[in-house]
Design a protein around this motif. Structure first.
Motif, PDB file in Angstrom:
ATOM      1  N   UNK A  25     -39.715 -24.427  30.142  1.00 28.55           N
ATOM      2  CA  UNK A  25     -39.224 -25.708  29.632  1.00 28.55           C
ATOM      3  C   UNK A  25     -39.472 -25.771  28.132  1.00 28.55           C
ATOM      4  N   UNK A  26     -38.415 -26.014  27.389  1.00 25.49           N
ATOM      5  CA  UNK A  26     -38.515 -26.202  25.940  1.00 25.49           C
ATOM      6  C   UNK A  26     -38.445 -27.699  25.687  1.00 25.49           C
ATOM      7  N   UNK A  27     -39.540 -28.308  25.218  1.00 22.69           N
ATOM      8  CA  UNK A  27     -39.499 -29.756  24.972  1.00 22.69           C
ATOM      9  C   UNK A  27     -38.556 -30.077  23.824  1.00 22.69           C
ATOM     10  N   UNK A  28     -37.600 -30.953  24.099  1.00 21.54           N
ATOM     11  CA  UNK A  28     -36.593 -31.271  23.092  1.00 21.54           C
ATOM     12  C   UNK A  28     -35.892 -32.569  23.456  1.00 21.54           C
ATOM     13  N   UNK A  34     -26.112 -33.840  18.167  1.00 20.88           N
ATOM     14  CA  UNK A  34     -26.633 -33.224  16.947  1.00 20.88           C
ATOM     15  C   UNK A  34     -27.975 -32.546  17.202  1.00 20.88           C
ATOM     16  N   UNK A  35     -28.811 -33.164  18.029  1.00 16.13           N
ATOM     17  CA  UNK A  35     -30.114 -32.559  18.300  1.00 16.13           C
ATOM     18  C   UNK A  35     -29.965 -31.297  19.142  1.00 16.13           C
ATOM     19  N   UNK A  36     -29.016 -31.282  20.073  1.00 13.32           N
ATOM     20  CA  UNK A  36     -28.785 -30.074  20.865  1.00 13.32           C
ATOM     21  C   UNK A  36     -28.224 -28.968  19.982  1.00 13.32           C
ATOM     22  N   UNK A  41     -29.179 -23.840  17.115  1.00 15.70           N
ATOM     23  CA  UNK A  41     -29.304 -23.141  15.828  1.00 15.70           C
ATOM     24  C   UNK A  41     -30.682 -22.496  15.711  1.00 15.70           C
ATOM     25  N   UNK A  42     -31.738 -23.254  16.089  1.00 13.13           N
ATOM     26  CA  UNK A  42     -33.096 -22.706  16.035  1.00 13.13           C
ATOM     27  C   UNK A  42     -33.265 -21.526  16.986  1.00 13.13           C
ATOM     28  N   UNK A  64     -26.316 -25.253   9.967  1.00 14.02           N
ATOM     29  CA  UNK A  64     -26.453 -25.934  11.247  1.00 14.02           C
ATOM     30  C   UNK A  64     -25.116 -26.544  11.663  1.00 14.02           C
ATOM     31  N   UNK A  65     -24.292 -26.915  10.703  1.00 12.37           N
ATOM     32  CA  UNK A  65     -23.000 -27.532  10.996  1.00 12.37           C
ATOM     33  C   UNK A  65     -22.112 -26.625  11.837  1.00 12.37           C
ATOM     34  N   UNK A  66     -22.331 -25.327  11.786  1.00 13.09           N
ATOM     35  CA  UNK A  66     -21.530 -24.399  12.574  1.00 13.09           C
ATOM     36  C   UNK A  66     -21.759 -24.590  14.065  1.00 13.09           C
ATOM     37  N   UNK A  67     -22.851 -25.186  14.459  1.00 10.89           N
ATOM     38  CA  UNK A  67     -23.191 -25.376  15.866  1.00 10.89           C
ATOM     39  C   UNK A  67     -22.760 -26.741  16.395  1.00 10.89           C
ATOM     40  N   UNK A  68     -22.246 -27.616  15.531  1.00  5.34           N
ATOM     41  CA  UNK A  68     -21.765 -28.921  15.980  1.00  5.34           C
ATOM     42  C   UNK A  68     -20.379 -28.767  16.579  1.00  5.34           C
TER      43      UNK A  68
END
Length: 143
Positions: A25-28, A34-36, A41-42, A64-68
């Protein structure tokens, strides 16, 4: 289904996410797009580090915009609106530029003069003394 095939499950989990079949589980925050996108990206950057194609001292040039995710129809509507706004802006632009240095009939503050006033002079009503008793008219104020 992944647990039947013994495939490890990695999940981006919020505080209210069930963890029954989750192995890692990755806490997020998994509520906003936008957060996803930032989390992907990370993760992609970390995979590049682990593969050795990107060193820790080197910055990743992918924004990061490339992942939106953006709806193509919404992008087309936005471009049309921007183009229409630009056309109206050019059409309403004033032909004559204003002269900011022109006198507008106001008084000249430098000509009024300050008289005998000095920055070092005490206030006329004795306002510098905070320990002075309260004036009689100020008792009705509930501060």
């Amino acid at each position: 289904e992944a647990s039947y095939a013994s495939i490890p499950v990695i999940a981006l989990c919020d505080t209210d996410s069930p963890l029954e079949s989750v192995d890692i589980a990755i806490p997020a925050n998994n509520k906003g797009k936008e957060s996803i996108a930032l989390l992907y990206w990370l993760l992609a950057r970390e995979v590049q580090y682990l593969r050795g194609s990107l060193s820790r001292s080197q910055e990743w040039d992918v924004m990061v915009d490339s992942f939106f995710w953006r709806d193509p129809e919404e992008l087309m509507r936005q471009e049309e609106m921007d183009q229409g706004l630009e056309e109206t802006w050019v059409a309403t632009k004033p032909a004559v530029a204003e002269d900011w240095n022109a006198q507008t009939g106001g008084e000249d503050w430098a000509a009024q003069g300050a008289g005998d006033a000095s920055w070092d002079a005490p206030a006329a009503a004795g306002g510098d003394d905070w320990g002075a008793p309260v004036q009689a008219g100020a008792e009705g104020q509930n501060w």
